[in-house]
Structures are given as structure tokens and as C-alpha cells.
Design an enzyme around this catalytic site. Structure first.
Site, mmCIF file in Angstrom:
data_model
loop_
_atom_site.group_PDB
_atom_site.id
_atom_site.type_symbol
_atom_site.label_atom_id
_atom_site.label_comp_id
_atom_site.label_asym_id
_atom_site.label_seq_id
_atom_site.Cartn_x
_atom_site.Cartn_y
_atom_site.Cartn_z
ATOM 1 N N ASP A 142 4.165 0.507 12.274
ATOM 2 C CA ASP A 142 2.998 -0.150 11.671
ATOM 3 C C ASP A 142 2.862 -1.613 12.088
ATOM 4 O O ASP A 142 1.892 -2.274 11.712
ATOM 5 C CB ASP A 142 3.062 -0.050 10.138
ATOM 6 C CG ASP A 142 2.662 1.329 9.637
ATOM 7 O OD1 ASP A 142 2.201 2.154 10.443
ATOM 8 O OD2 ASP A 142 2.808 1.581 8.421
ATOM 9 N N ARG A 177 -8.762 -0.601 4.460
ATOM 10 C CA ARG A 177 -7.927 0.483 3.931
ATOM 11 C C ARG A 177 -6.576 -0.059 3.480
ATOM 12 O O ARG A 177 -5.995 0.450 2.521
ATOM 13 C CB ARG A 177 -7.659 1.540 5.021
ATOM 14 C CG ARG A 177 -8.787 2.480 5.269
ATOM 15 C CD ARG A 177 -8.320 3.587 6.182
ATOM 16 N NE ARG A 177 -7.041 4.105 5.689
ATOM 17 C CZ ARG A 177 -6.161 4.767 6.430
ATOM 18 N NH1 ARG A 177 -6.398 5.011 7.688
ATOM 19 N NH2 ARG A 177 -5.042 5.210 5.891
ATOM 20 N N ARG A 196 -4.474 10.609 4.827
ATOM 21 C CA ARG A 196 -3.424 11.615 4.902
ATOM 22 C C ARG A 196 -2.441 11.570 3.744
ATOM 23 O O ARG A 196 -1.863 12.587 3.376
ATOM 24 C CB ARG A 196 -2.610 11.392 6.165
ATOM 25 C CG ARG A 196 -3.138 11.937 7.413
ATOM 26 C CD ARG A 196 -2.167 11.581 8.507
ATOM 27 N NE ARG A 196 -0.788 11.817 8.068
ATOM 28 C CZ ARG A 196 -0.168 12.978 8.150
ATOM 29 N NH1 ARG A 196 -0.768 14.011 8.661
ATOM 30 N NH2 ARG A 196 1.061 13.104 7.705
ATOM 31 N N CYS A 208 -5.642 12.505 13.436
ATOM 32 C CA CYS A 208 -6.217 11.202 13.129
ATOM 33 C C CYS A 208 -6.092 10.361 14.386
ATOM 34 O O CYS A 208 -5.572 10.812 15.401
ATOM 35 C CB CYS A 208 -5.510 10.544 11.948
ATOM 36 S SG CYS A 208 -3.864 10.011 12.328
ATOM 37 N N LYS A 220 0.835 -1.211 0.000
ATOM 38 C CA LYS A 220 0.000 0.000 0.000
ATOM 39 C C LYS A 220 0.866 1.256 0.000
ATOM 40 O O LYS A 220 0.654 2.173 -0.785
ATOM 41 C CB LYS A 220 -0.912 -0.005 1.235
ATOM 42 C CG LYS A 220 -1.572 1.333 1.503
ATOM 43 C CD LYS A 220 -2.465 1.304 2.714
ATOM 44 C CE LYS A 220 -1.809 1.657 4.014
ATOM 45 N NZ LYS A 220 -1.517 3.082 4.233
ATOM 46 N N ASN A 221 1.842 1.286 0.913
ATOM 47 C CA ASN A 221 2.609 2.521 1.086
ATOM 48 C C ASN A 221 3.590 2.790 -0.052
ATOM 49 O O ASN A 221 4.207 3.851 -0.092
ATOM 50 C CB ASN A 221 3.345 2.515 2.430
ATOM 51 C CG ASN A 221 2.383 2.730 3.586
ATOM 52 O OD1 ASN A 221 1.194 2.992 3.371
ATOM 53 N ND2 ASN A 221 2.883 2.611 4.809
ATOM 54 N N ARG A 266 -0.121 14.235 13.671
ATOM 55 C CA ARG A 266 0.513 14.033 12.361
ATOM 56 C C ARG A 266 0.569 15.293 11.492
ATOM 57 O O ARG A 266 -0.109 15.388 10.455
ATOM 58 C CB ARG A 266 -0.190 12.898 11.612
ATOM 59 C CG ARG A 266 -0.130 11.602 12.371
ATOM 60 C CD ARG A 266 -0.796 10.476 11.654
ATOM 61 N NE ARG A 266 0.063 9.866 10.663
ATOM 62 C CZ ARG A 266 -0.259 8.765 9.994
ATOM 63 N NH1 ARG A 266 -1.393 8.177 10.191
ATOM 64 N NH2 ARG A 266 0.569 8.255 9.110
ATOM 65 N N PRO A 267 1.402 16.257 11.874
ATOM 66 C CA PRO A 267 1.502 17.485 11.088
ATOM 67 C C PRO A 267 2.253 17.270 9.764
ATOM 68 O O PRO A 267 2.849 16.208 9.558
ATOM 69 C CB PRO A 267 2.314 18.401 12.002
ATOM 70 C CG PRO A 267 3.127 17.483 12.850
ATOM 71 C CD PRO A 267 2.301 16.238 13.030
ATOM 72 N N ILE A 268 2.208 18.289 8.884
ATOM 73 C CA ILE A 268 2.977 18.212 7.629
ATOM 74 C C ILE A 268 3.964 19.377 7.531
ATOM 75 O O ILE A 268 4.362 19.787 6.445
ATOM 76 C CB ILE A 268 2.067 18.160 6.378
ATOM 77 C CG1 ILE A 268 1.119 19.365 6.319
ATOM 78 C CG2 ILE A 268 1.306 16.863 6.291
ATOM 79 C CD1 ILE A 268 0.522 19.571 4.919
HETATM 80 C C1 UD1 Z 1 4.105 6.838 6.732
HETATM 81 C C2 UD1 Z 1 3.274 5.626 6.430
HETATM 82 C C3 UD1 Z 1 2.631 5.081 7.700
HETATM 83 C C4 UD1 Z 1 3.690 4.844 8.771
HETATM 84 C C5 UD1 Z 1 4.574 6.056 8.961
HETATM 85 C C6 UD1 Z 1 5.756 5.800 9.862
HETATM 86 C C7 UD1 Z 1 2.555 6.025 4.154
HETATM 87 C C8 UD1 Z 1 1.443 6.355 3.238
HETATM 88 N N1 UD1 Z 1 2.251 5.994 5.457
HETATM 89 O O1 UD1 Z 1 3.227 7.842 7.250
HETATM 90 O O2 UD1 Z 1 1.970 3.854 7.375
HETATM 91 O O3 UD1 Z 1 3.053 4.549 9.995
HETATM 92 O O4 UD1 Z 1 5.102 6.500 7.693
HETATM 93 O O5 UD1 Z 1 6.512 4.749 9.390
HETATM 94 O O6 UD1 Z 1 3.668 5.744 3.737
HETATM 95 N N2 UD1 Z 1 6.060 14.466 11.351
HETATM 96 C C9 UD1 Z 1 6.112 15.792 11.679
HETATM 97 N N3 UD1 Z 1 6.043 16.708 10.676
HETATM 98 C C10 UD1 Z 1 5.925 16.352 9.365
HETATM 99 C C11 UD1 Z 1 5.870 14.986 9.036
HETATM 100 C C12 UD1 Z 1 5.938 14.062 10.062
HETATM 101 O O7 UD1 Z 1 6.225 16.160 12.847
HETATM 102 O O8 UD1 Z 1 5.870 17.238 8.493
HETATM 103 C C13 UD1 Z 1 6.118 13.446 12.422
HETATM 104 C C14 UD1 Z 1 4.820 12.638 12.551
HETATM 105 O O9 UD1 Z 1 3.866 13.283 13.352
HETATM 106 C C15 UD1 Z 1 5.343 11.346 13.167
HETATM 107 C C16 UD1 Z 1 6.726 11.185 12.532
HETATM 108 O O10 UD1 Z 1 7.096 12.484 12.065
HETATM 109 O O11 UD1 Z 1 5.478 11.517 14.554
HETATM 110 C C17 UD1 Z 1 6.807 10.209 11.382
HETATM 111 O O12 UD1 Z 1 5.757 10.485 10.476
HETATM 112 P P1 UD1 Z 1 5.866 10.180 8.917
HETATM 113 O O13 UD1 Z 1 7.031 9.304 8.633
HETATM 114 O O14 UD1 Z 1 5.781 11.461 8.178
HETATM 115 O O15 UD1 Z 1 4.532 9.364 8.668
HETATM 116 P P2 UD1 Z 1 3.712 9.354 7.327
HETATM 117 O O16 UD1 Z 1 4.647 9.616 6.196
HETATM 118 O O17 UD1 Z 1 2.483 10.168 7.466
#
Ligand code: UD1
Length: 418
Positions: A305, A397, A93, A117, A22-23, A122-124
């Protein structure tokens, strides 16, 4: 809403084949936005998240076509809207992955902020900081990220924290930027490597994917290509834990064992026999597992995960296990449900203490997120009596026909529709 009925106690035995990841599928599908030519992606799993990304691409003007036997043909020749609306980003997301490609190819994007969520806020912010460093002007307007850049410029960007989709977003954006981009503290997950491989086939110049420093030299345009998605390591590891909890003997076919070694190492410590055999990975468990401690971390560490699923195994282990979640705060929603099945688990902050009990008891339980659902299915396969899992849409999902695969291994599990 569908439910799963599970009657525990049967050892899982036999062979099972994993689906595409999926990812890896989600960013690969989004990569079509980087080219006007056709992308043919094979081994795309049939999942709700994949359907969501298809809807998002359709909203923008991409017409996905089924290519037969799990392949999808995509073309973004006729993109009408550079926008990801709230309804689609809210449910998934990973929709924010369109931001980098849209900016890089069309110079503009309007993407809803994802919001919180079940597993945390989970910020960006890191995605946005990286794009700003590449010259994008970004504003937040009415809950949307509104970004523009006549042409992104290569830069050096160090992630404060490892982010999987953050790395993918910036890597895709950098393929069409002017000059060279260096991403430091980049995610090393196999799905990042798979995306880099696809982008390279499209003509991108990328070095270092799979390490924590990725260098991307921007090119003028990218071409179409054909690509097969890597197997799903989380599904493979979930099946391995399901085999172990039932004291079964399972051959997981079509997987790449190095992609989930952190999990199989822990299964071995717990007492499982794990062997690479022709065609797959064989996992056998002849006794009650020993308790082991687990701390989640970015790849190659123990995947967050898989935290919920291994906790189900530790719930019936001999001894006490300490499970620490370092990637997502609040990713313990499965604990109260496991406790309803007789598990002895307490938690505070990022740490859960699991005192193993000999056997779980079937109960009606509620799925709260994707991996929590898998944990409850695994627990149900061990529990005495019947478990009824509600809100199966979370499971759908990210797992392709999980109940059918477990049933084919001898698990007493069935879906009740409606
Ligand atoms: C991806 C995976 C998800 C997995 C996660 C961690 C996909 C579609 N999803 O999610 O299945 O659980 O990696 O392996 O590939 N963070 C920030 N700011 C940001 C981005 C992230 O603070 O801009 C933090 C998040 O809140 C979290 C950590 O960084 O605590 C890791 O998150 P991230 O690796 O970005 O997760 P996703 O990419 O959303």
C-alpha cells in the site's frame, strides 16, 4: 466529479495528525455481527469505504449511530438479512469480511464474489478454504458464495499465502466456533492485531495475534465493548513521503512509528532524517533523495500500500531504483500517469525500473486506485507547474481530508467540486 489542483514546489513544514486506520476500522465495524450487544468504536475515520461498510451493515439490519467526535455505535440485535449484495462488494472488496462473522453467529451467509479490481484479480479462495475446513458447506450460485454451517468447528488451517482479510475473516469466525482453531502463516499486520484486541475485549480467547500463528479457542457468545481504532500507518507513511519529496520538515502526530518502520528505514537510506519526538515522528529532507531499491512484502516488510507513493519519490531521486511488487500483480497503474509528469519509468512483470529525473512537470492525471491517487498527489507536490488530479473519489475511499492536511503543511493544493 471532484478534482484536485496542485501547484508543486512548496516544502511541506509543520505538524499534522493522522486519522484512524481504514483497514482496522472496516473489520472492527464488521465484528458487530458477532454479538447482540452494542459496540462503540472510536477514532473511526470519515471515508468513503467506511460509509460503504455502514451501508452494508444497514442493509443487513444494523443501525449505526454517530457517537460524536469520530465514534460510531453499532448494534446487530435486529439482523434481517445475512447477505452482502454485489453492488456493495464490487465497490469494496473488504465487504467479504462479513462472511466469517455471519456464518459463525447465524449459521448462514450469502456474499457476492468480489471479482477483479484495478490492482489484480484478488481471489478469496483462502477465505473459503478455511471456512470449509471449519465445516462450512459452500457453493457458488449466480456469482454469490452461499455458505451454511449449523456450528463451525475449530480446526488447523495454514494459509498458502499471507492474506490480511483472510486472516481476519477466519479469526472472527473462529471466535464462536466449537473448539480450538489454529491459523498458520497468518498475517501479522497491525490491523490484525487491533482486531484481535477488540475481539478479546468482547470476550474472545485469542493468542498469538501479531505472530504468524494465531490460536483461537471458541466461546459460546461475545459481548459488546468500547474500542479505539489504531492510527493509520499508511496515511502516516504517505505524509512522511510527501514531506520528503518536497524537501520539507514534517511532524506526524498520533502515529505509531513501529507500524511503518520498513518505510522510514527506506526514507533514511534515501537521505531523510527521521526521529521519534514527543507527540510523533519527525521527517526532514534537506537534499534530493538517493535512489533506493524496494521490494514489497507482507508486514513487517515494505507495505504494498506504499509502493506507488515511494515510486513518486524515486521518480525524482538521484540514481536508478528497482521496485518489485510481490503482493499484487498489476499494481503499476500509476506508472503511465507518473510518466506523463516527466518520470522515466519502465516496467515488466513485477519489476519497475525508475531512473530518477531532477524534477517532475505538472500535468492533468487520472487516479486509478486508492494508493495510485496518493502517489500522483505526492508527485504533484514536487512537480513544476500545475497538476490536475481527476477521479478523486479513489483518494476519498481511504484518506480523510488529505488535501486539507497537506494544505495545512503549506502545500498548494485545493479541491474543486463538481
Ligand atoms: C488487505 C488490505 C489492502 C492491502 C492488502 C495487502 C484491507 C481492507 N485491505 O487487502 O489495503 O493492500 O491487504 O497488504 O485490509 N490472495 C489469494 N487468495 C485469497 C486471499 C488473497 O490468492 O483468498 C492473494 C491476493 O490476490 C494477493 C495476496 O494474497 O495477491 C494478499 O492479499 P490479501 O492480504 O488478502 O489482501 P486483502 O486482505 O484483500
Amino acid at each position: 466529479m471532484d478534482r484536485l489542483l496542485i501547484r508543486g514546489g512548496q516544502p511541506l513544514c509543520g505538524s499534522v495528525t493522522v486519522s484512524g486506520a481504514k483497514n482496522a476500522a472496516l473489520p472492527a465495524m464488521v465484528a458487530v455481527l458477532l454479538t447482540s450487544e452494542e459496540l462503540v468504536l472510536e477514532n473511526i475515520p470519515s471515508l468513503r469505504d467506511v460509509a460503504t461498510i455502514e451501508r452494508l451493515l444497514q442493509f443487513m439490519g444494523v443501525e449505526p449511530r454517530e457517537g460524536g467526535s469520530g465514534s460510531v455505535c453499532l448494534s446487530s440485535r435486529a439482523v434481517r438479512r445475512c447477505e452482502a449484495p454485489y453492488d456493495l462488494v464490487r465497490t469494496m472488496r473488504a465487504s467479504v469480511l462479513v462472511l466469517g462473522p455471519l456464518l459463525a453467529r447465524f449459521g448462514k451467509a450469502r456474499v457476492s464474489l468480489p471479482g477483479g479490481c484495478a490492482i489484480g484479480p484478488r481471489p478469496i479462495n483462502l477465505h473459503l478454504a478455511g471456512l470449509q475446513r471449519m465445516g462450512a458447506e459452500i457453493e457458488i450460485v449466480e456469482g454469490y458464495v452461499v455458505a451454511k454451517a449449523p456450528r463451525l468447528i475449530g480446526t488447523r488451517f495454514a494459509f498458502e499465502q499471507v492474506s490480511v482479510t483472510g486472516t481476519e475473516n477466519l479469526m472472527m469466525a473462529a471466535t464462536l466456533a466449537k473448539g480450538t482453531t489454529v491459523l498458520e502463516n497468518a498475517a501479522r499486520e497491525p490491523e490484525v492485531g487491533d482486531l484481535a484486541h477488540l475481539l478479546q475485549k468482547m470476550g474472545a480467547r485469542i493468542e498469538g495475534a501479531g505472530t504468524s500463528t494465531i490460536t483461537i479457542e471458541g466461546v459460546e457468545d461475545l459481548a459488546g465493548t468500547q474500542h479505539r481504532i489504531v492510527p493509520d500507518r499508511i496515511e502516516a507513511a504517505t505524509l512522511a513521503v510527501a514531506g520528503a519529496i518536497t524537501q520539507g520538515d514534517v511532524l506526524i502526530q498520533g502515529c505509531i512509528p513501529q507500524h511503518f518502520e520498513a518505510v522510514t528505514t527506506k526514507l533514511q537510506e534515501a537521505g531523510a532524517a527521521v526521529a521519534v519526538e514527543e507527540g510523533g515522528l519527525r521527517v526532514r529532507m534537506g537534499t534530493r533523495p538517493q535512489a533506493v531499491d524496494i521490494t514489497t512484502a507482507p508486514f513487517p516488510g515494505f507495505a504494498t500500500d506504499m509502493q506507488a507513493q515511494i515510486m513518486a519519490l524515486m521518480a525524482i531521486a538521484d540514481g536508478k531504483s528497482v521496485i518489485t511488487e510481490t503482493v499484487f500483480e498489476n499494481r503499476f497503474m500509476h506508472i503511465p500517469e507518473l510518466v506523463r509528469m516527466g518520470a522515466d519509468i519502465t516496467f515488466g512483470g513485477p519489476t519497475a525500473l525508475v531512473q530518477g529525473v531532477p524534477c517532475l512537470r505538472g500535468a492533468p492525471v487520472m487516479a486509478t486506485d486508492l494508493r495510485a491517487s496518493a502517489s500522483l498527489v505526492i508527485a504533484g507536490l514536487q512537480a513544476r507547474g500545475e497538476t490536475v488530479l481527476h477521479r478523486v473519489y479513489h483518494l476519498d475511499r481511504g484518506y480523510e481530508r488529505l488535501e486539507a492536511k497537506l494544505h495545512s503543511l503549506g502545500g498548494e493544493i485545493q479541491r474543486v467540486e463538481g
